[in-house]
Design an enzyme around this catalytic site. Sequence first.
Site, PDB file in Angstrom:
ATOM      1  N   TYR A   9     -83.776 -46.962  36.960  1.00 55.09           N
ATOM      2  CA  TYR A   9     -83.282 -48.330  36.845  1.00 55.09           C
ATOM      3  C   TYR A   9     -81.927 -48.364  36.160  1.00 55.09           C
ATOM      4  O   TYR A   9     -81.477 -47.360  35.588  1.00 55.09           O
ATOM      5  CB  TYR A   9     -84.296 -49.211  36.106  1.00 55.09           C
ATOM      6  CG  TYR A   9     -84.349 -49.037  34.592  1.00 55.09           C
ATOM      7  CD1 TYR A   9     -84.902 -47.895  34.029  1.00 55.09           C
ATOM      8  CD2 TYR A   9     -83.839 -50.008  33.737  1.00 55.09           C
ATOM      9  CE1 TYR A   9     -84.958 -47.740  32.638  1.00 55.09           C
ATOM     10  CE2 TYR A   9     -83.899 -49.860  32.357  1.00 55.09           C
ATOM     11  CZ  TYR A   9     -84.453 -48.728  31.812  1.00 55.09           C
ATOM     12  OH  TYR A   9     -84.499 -48.575  30.445  1.00 55.09           O
ATOM     13  N   LYS A  16     -82.521 -42.108  33.711  1.00 49.85           N
ATOM     14  CA  LYS A  16     -82.957 -43.461  33.316  1.00 49.85           C
ATOM     15  C   LYS A  16     -84.174 -43.877  34.144  1.00 49.85           C
ATOM     16  O   LYS A  16     -84.060 -44.662  35.091  1.00 49.85           O
ATOM     17  CB  LYS A  16     -81.797 -44.447  33.470  1.00 49.85           C
ATOM     18  CG  LYS A  16     -82.004 -45.746  32.693  1.00 49.85           C
ATOM     19  CD  LYS A  16     -80.700 -46.476  32.526  1.00 49.85           C
ATOM     20  CE  LYS A  16     -80.867 -47.869  31.949  1.00 49.85           C
ATOM     21  NZ  LYS A  16     -81.463 -47.909  30.620  1.00 49.85           N
ATOM     22  N   GLU A  42     -82.147 -41.512  19.449  1.00 52.51           N
ATOM     23  CA  GLU A  42     -81.536 -42.794  19.836  1.00 52.51           C
ATOM     24  C   GLU A  42     -82.514 -43.919  19.526  1.00 52.51           C
ATOM     25  O   GLU A  42     -83.623 -43.675  19.049  1.00 52.51           O
ATOM     26  CB  GLU A  42     -81.157 -42.784  21.318  1.00 52.51           C
ATOM     27  CG  GLU A  42     -82.328 -42.543  22.252  1.00 52.51           C
ATOM     28  CD  GLU A  42     -81.932 -42.343  23.711  1.00 52.51           C
ATOM     29  OE1 GLU A  42     -80.924 -42.910  24.155  1.00 52.51           O
ATOM     30  OE2 GLU A  42     -82.660 -41.612  24.410  1.00 52.51           O
ATOM     31  N   LEU A  99     -80.238 -40.822  26.485  1.00 57.79           N
ATOM     32  CA  LEU A  99     -79.615 -41.444  27.645  1.00 57.79           C
ATOM     33  C   LEU A  99     -78.100 -41.487  27.406  1.00 57.79           C
ATOM     34  O   LEU A  99     -77.653 -41.797  26.296  1.00 57.79           O
ATOM     35  CB  LEU A  99     -80.149 -42.866  27.849  1.00 57.79           C
ATOM     36  CG  LEU A  99     -79.633 -43.494  29.142  1.00 57.79           C
ATOM     37  CD1 LEU A  99     -80.334 -42.889  30.355  1.00 57.79           C
ATOM     38  CD2 LEU A  99     -79.800 -44.994  29.133  1.00 57.79           C
TER      39      LEU A  99
HETATM   40  N1  PDD Z   1     -81.438 -49.635  27.841  1.00 59.53           N
HETATM   41  N2  PDD Z   1     -80.793 -45.279  25.286  1.00 59.53           N
HETATM   42  C1  PDD Z   1     -81.884 -45.770  25.900  1.00 59.53           C
HETATM   43  C2  PDD Z   1     -83.182 -45.088  25.696  1.00 59.53           C
HETATM   44  C3  PDD Z   1     -81.782 -46.925  26.702  1.00 59.53           C
HETATM   45  O1  PDD Z   1     -82.878 -47.412  27.315  1.00 59.53           O
HETATM   46  C4  PDD Z   1     -80.527 -47.564  26.845  1.00 59.53           C
HETATM   47  C5  PDD Z   1     -80.341 -48.785  27.714  1.00 59.53           C
HETATM   48  C6  PDD Z   1     -79.419 -47.013  26.175  1.00 59.53           C
HETATM   49  C7  PDD Z   1     -78.038 -47.612  26.270  1.00 59.53           C
HETATM   50  O2  PDD Z   1     -77.457 -47.401  27.541  1.00 59.53           O
HETATM   51  P1  PDD Z   1     -76.402 -48.434  28.136  1.00 59.53           P
HETATM   52  O3  PDD Z   1     -75.299 -48.548  27.146  1.00 59.53           O
HETATM   53  O4  PDD Z   1     -75.952 -47.782  29.381  1.00 59.53           O
HETATM   54  O5  PDD Z   1     -77.111 -49.739  28.366  1.00 59.53           O
HETATM   55  C8  PDD Z   1     -79.588 -45.870  25.418  1.00 59.53           C
HETATM   56  C9  PDD Z   1     -81.364 -50.793  28.700  1.00 59.53           C
HETATM   57  C10 PDD Z   1     -80.367 -51.782  28.267  1.00 59.53           C
HETATM   58  C11 PDD Z   1     -82.776 -51.366  28.865  1.00 59.53           C
HETATM   59  O6  PDD Z   1     -83.683 -50.581  29.017  1.00 59.53           O
HETATM   60  O7  PDD Z   1     -82.933 -52.588  28.879  1.00 59.53           O
END
Ligand code: PDD
Length: 287
Positions: free
Chosen positions: A33, A151, A183, A207
């Site tokens: 996703y 992801k 994270e 991620l």
């Molecule tokens: N989550 N680390 C994890 C485990 C994440 O699920 C996310 C993003 C990030 C940040 O990635 P980005 O800057 O590309 O959004 C880091 C999204 C927002 C979610 O699951 O809703």
Amino acid sequence: MTRTVYVNGDYLPETEARISIFDRAFLMADGVYEVTSVLDGKLIDFAGHAVRLQRSLAELEMRAPCTMDELLEIHRELVRENGINEGLVYLQITRGAPGDRDFAFPDPETTEPTIVLFTQNKPGLAASPMAETGMKIISIEDQRWGRRDIKTVQLLYPSMGKMMAKKAGADDAWMVEDGFVTEGTSNNAYIVKGNRIITRALSTDILHGITRAAVLRFAAEAQMEVEERNFSVAEAQAADEAFITSASSFVMPVVEIDGVVLGRGTPGERTRRLREIYLEESRKTAV
Ligand code: PDD
């Protein structure tokens, strides 16, 4: 109001959208996703999300159901159709529905991937009150699988982490492995010491955040240096500032970690500045 969503080539009212019970994402979490934010009715960092999506698909030997240009058009159409000024677009691609349950991947020649997109309207996303108060974080053990750079929709442990935080009266959790923060449950984690931003280096442990990449690019504009290395909870508790980044929170200050208040317990100046720069710069390149 009923949203218009996108399912396998069709724009439909959300109440009419249907997915098979045999879909691999439903049975096996066999899907990937992306979440892209919308500001001023435009997509933030779409190109970055598209590149990461292609990488996630390739790592899992999954086929893309359409081109990235087509994907951009679908995002834009949903934003227009649902009148989103500030909010999010959620995209999910799965290995499809082979018509039965089997651990082995289905033949990609006969099983089409499933693609679903929907919008989330979030007026006030950029002016979030949390950016003024900051977040309280707890630390928890990182019990996820070893390919966190992909992801996938396997979000049970991150969901459990958010619940652990909620029960502890906190806003989110940072996960810890071998003594170091990996994270946040749905975001990347940072500490600030003097003019240095410290964050874990990219690997399969985390991620590769699209917001992370942008913020690190903008660090120089905030007269800051970047150090990509591991840090512990104890080091974070002794830091000048801390923050998280994600597409849904942008740059969000952290003011408390496991009950220890950082600085004066209010968002730090450098974090504020980084949030400002991030919002300003990413609005300029939104599509
Ligand atoms: N989550 N680390 C994890 C485990 C994440 O699920 C996310 C993003 C990030 C940040 O990635 P980005 O800057 O590309 O959004 C880091 C999204 C927002 C979610 O699951 O809703």
